[in-house]
Motif scaffolding. Structure first.
Motif, PDB file in Angstrom:
ATOM      1  N   HIS A 250     -27.865 -16.837  24.268  1.00  0.00           N
ATOM      2  CA  HIS A 250     -27.575 -16.748  25.751  1.00  0.00           C
ATOM      3  C   HIS A 250     -26.326 -17.547  26.084  1.00  0.00           C
ATOM      4  O   HIS A 250     -26.222 -18.062  27.134  1.00  0.00           O
ATOM      5  N   GLU A 251     -25.266 -17.502  25.284  1.00  0.00           N
ATOM      6  CA  GLU A 251     -24.062 -18.252  25.609  1.00  0.00           C
ATOM      7  C   GLU A 251     -23.124 -17.486  26.670  1.00  0.00           C
ATOM      8  O   GLU A 251     -22.356 -17.951  27.280  1.00  0.00           O
ATOM      9  N   TYR A 252     -23.680 -16.154  26.562  1.00  0.00           N
ATOM     10  CA  TYR A 252     -22.774 -15.411  27.844  1.00  0.00           C
ATOM     11  C   TYR A 252     -23.688 -15.206  29.208  1.00  0.00           C
ATOM     12  O   TYR A 252     -23.443 -14.352  30.105  1.00  0.00           O
ATOM     13  N   ALA A 253     -24.736 -15.959  29.331  1.00  0.00           N
ATOM     14  CA  ALA A 253     -25.392 -16.192  30.435  1.00  0.00           C
ATOM     15  C   ALA A 253     -24.773 -17.060  31.339  1.00  0.00           C
ATOM     16  O   ALA A 253     -23.586 -17.452  31.276  1.00  0.00           O
ATOM     17  N   LEU A 254     -25.061 -16.904  32.813  1.00  0.00           N
ATOM     18  CA  LEU A 254     -24.523 -17.635  33.667  1.00  0.00           C
ATOM     19  C   LEU A 254     -23.304 -17.004  34.288  1.00  0.00           C
ATOM     20  O   LEU A 254     -22.484 -17.535  34.471  1.00  0.00           O
ATOM     21  N   GLU A 255     -23.288 -15.871  34.297  1.00  0.00           N
ATOM     22  CA  GLU A 255     -22.053 -15.258  34.501  1.00  0.00           C
ATOM     23  C   GLU A 255     -22.086 -15.021  36.108  1.00  0.00           C
ATOM     24  O   GLU A 255     -22.364 -14.148  36.655  1.00  0.00           O
ATOM     25  N   ILE A 256     -21.782 -16.028  36.769  1.00  0.00           N
ATOM     26  CA  ILE A 256     -22.016 -16.465  38.253  1.00  0.00           C
ATOM     27  C   ILE A 256     -20.737 -16.930  38.727  1.00  0.00           C
ATOM     28  O   ILE A 256     -20.072 -17.927  38.489  1.00  0.00           O
ATOM     29  N   ASP A 257     -20.098 -16.278  40.014  1.00  0.00           N
ATOM     30  CA  ASP A 257     -19.111 -16.654  40.582  1.00  0.00           C
ATOM     31  C   ASP A 257     -19.219 -16.575  42.048  1.00  0.00           C
ATOM     32  O   ASP A 257     -20.463 -16.468  42.615  1.00  0.00           O
ATOM     33  N   SER A 258     -18.341 -16.844  43.012  1.00  0.00           N
ATOM     34  CA  SER A 258     -18.351 -16.961  44.253  1.00  0.00           C
ATOM     35  C   SER A 258     -18.899 -15.727  45.018  1.00  0.00           C
ATOM     36  O   SER A 258     -19.101 -15.650  46.030  1.00  0.00           O
ATOM     37  N   SER A 259     -18.641 -14.542  44.441  1.00  0.00           N
ATOM     38  CA  SER A 259     -18.862 -13.193  45.040  1.00  0.00           C
ATOM     39  C   SER A 259     -20.045 -12.741  44.474  1.00  0.00           C
ATOM     40  O   SER A 259     -20.738 -11.538  44.791  1.00  0.00           O
ATOM     41  N   THR A 260     -21.078 -13.378  43.346  1.00  0.00           N
ATOM     42  CA  THR A 260     -22.223 -13.031  42.872  1.00  0.00           C
ATOM     43  C   THR A 260     -23.187 -12.549  44.076  1.00  0.00           C
ATOM     44  O   THR A 260     -23.723 -11.530  43.772  1.00  0.00           O
ATOM     45  N   ILE A 261     -23.572 -13.680  44.614  1.00  0.00           N
ATOM     46  CA  ILE A 261     -24.397 -13.560  45.824  1.00  0.00           C
ATOM     47  C   ILE A 261     -24.039 -12.293  46.747  1.00  0.00           C
ATOM     48  O   ILE A 261     -25.056 -11.563  46.985  1.00  0.00           O
ATOM     49  N   SER A 262     -22.967 -12.224  47.257  1.00  0.00           N
ATOM     50  CA  SER A 262     -22.722 -10.987  48.178  1.00  0.00           C
ATOM     51  C   SER A 262     -22.899  -9.744  47.547  1.00  0.00           C
ATOM     52  O   SER A 262     -23.284  -8.660  47.999  1.00  0.00           O
ATOM     53  N   ASP A 263     -22.444  -9.736  46.157  1.00  0.00           N
ATOM     54  CA  ASP A 263     -22.519  -8.414  45.536  1.00  0.00           C
ATOM     55  C   ASP A 263     -24.038  -8.075  45.589  1.00  0.00           C
ATOM     56  O   ASP A 263     -24.311  -6.908  45.599  1.00  0.00           O
ATOM     57  N   ILE A 264     -24.955  -8.911  45.124  1.00  0.00           N
ATOM     58  CA  ILE A 264     -26.301  -8.562  45.092  1.00  0.00           C
ATOM     59  C   ILE A 264     -26.809  -8.317  46.609  1.00  0.00           C
ATOM     60  O   ILE A 264     -27.637  -7.043  46.777  1.00  0.00           O
TER      61      ILE A 264
END
Length: 266
Positions: free
Chosen positions: A164-178
């Motif tokens: 799961h090393e590639y998990a947590l691909e989260i940035d400042s636009s993630t919430i707005s994208d969803i």
């Protein structure tokens, strides 16, 4: 939260065709016995790209909360005695100035890697594919595709999630994208469960992700905070505030997230 094992002997280096790193299989001592662990050797460059150690521990803990299996994990201590036992070539792969504990995943006694050519009925025999798909999207893990499923199958017909090393691909636009129902293909159409979900009947699709939503609503994010905090206490860096804000948003808006997932498999 996680135990610490002491590295005793290097057993082998795993050559991974599609992998991002070459893990080591290490014999480790802990709880009065020796056990083999797969240990991730991340360079500082790896860690600057992504919060890989946070992703590994977060993915493992989170999988258990969604009733998905992973091997046991632990912190692995590589002291000077262990380092001096390595060949000069392998010594160079370790940063002597990096004395942080490493992530390790216990080797299963018997397993095979998820094979290509599995049909839908064989796949669903091992695990709930809709929950797997939702889980990887929830933890933002784009690394469970057909080229590298990161699933280990056992003779008991269990499937263990790894890497799961590639998990947590989260940035400042993630919430707005969803919020805008944007989900990149690396999370959806390339996921190993996607063909199974797309081929489901209209009735099946109507009930996809119901169990996932139940688990999501009951998830204790305070414990997740402790998991991420423990990794941070070992000296690994990540944008913990942004990560926690993302998970809090999804848990507070499960309908938005589930509807986003359903849109992908219509």
């Amino acid at each position: 939260m996680f135990p610490t094992y002491k590295a005793v002997k290097l057993l082998k280096v795993i050559a991974v065709e599609h992998g991002h790193t070459e893990p080591w299989v290490v014999l480790c001592e802990g709880e009065n016995k020796l056990e083999a662990f797969v240990v991730k050797i991340f360079t500082e460059e790896h860690l600057l790209e992504k919060p890989r150690v946070h992703g590994e521990f977060c993915g493992t803990w989170m999988a258990g909360e969604f009733d998905l299996l992973t091997p046991e994990v632990a912190w692995i201590e590589m002291d000077q005695d262990f380092i001096l036992s390595l060949s000069p070539e392998l010594e160079q792969k370790l940063d002597f100035h990096d004395d942080r504990l490493k992530f390790g995943s216990k080797v299963l006694p018997q397993f095979q890697h998820f094979p290509t050519g599995f049909n839908n009925s064989q796949f669903v025999k091992y695990l709930p594919v809709d929950r797997l798909f939702a889980f990887d999207n929830f933890i933002r893990n784009a690394d469970r595709g057909s080229h590298k499923p990161n699933l280990l199958l056992t003779p008991e017909e269990d499937a263990f999630l790894i890497d799961h090393e590639y998990a947590l691909e989260i940035d400042s636009s993630t919430i707005s994208d969803i919020q805008n129902f944007i989900l990149p293909g690396r999370f959806s159409s390339t996921h190993i469960a996607y063909p199974v979900l797309v081929s489901g009947s209209a009735n099946q699709k109507q009930h996809y992700f119901e169990e996932f939503e139940i688990y999501l609503r009951s998830l204790n994010l305070k414990v997740l905070g402790r998991v991420l905090g423990e990794v941070g206490n070992q000296g690994y860096q990540a944008e913990l505030g942004m990560i926690m804000d993302y998970f809090k948003f999804i848990q507070s808006n499960p309908t938005i997230f589930v509807n986003l997932l359903k849109r992908q498999i219509l």
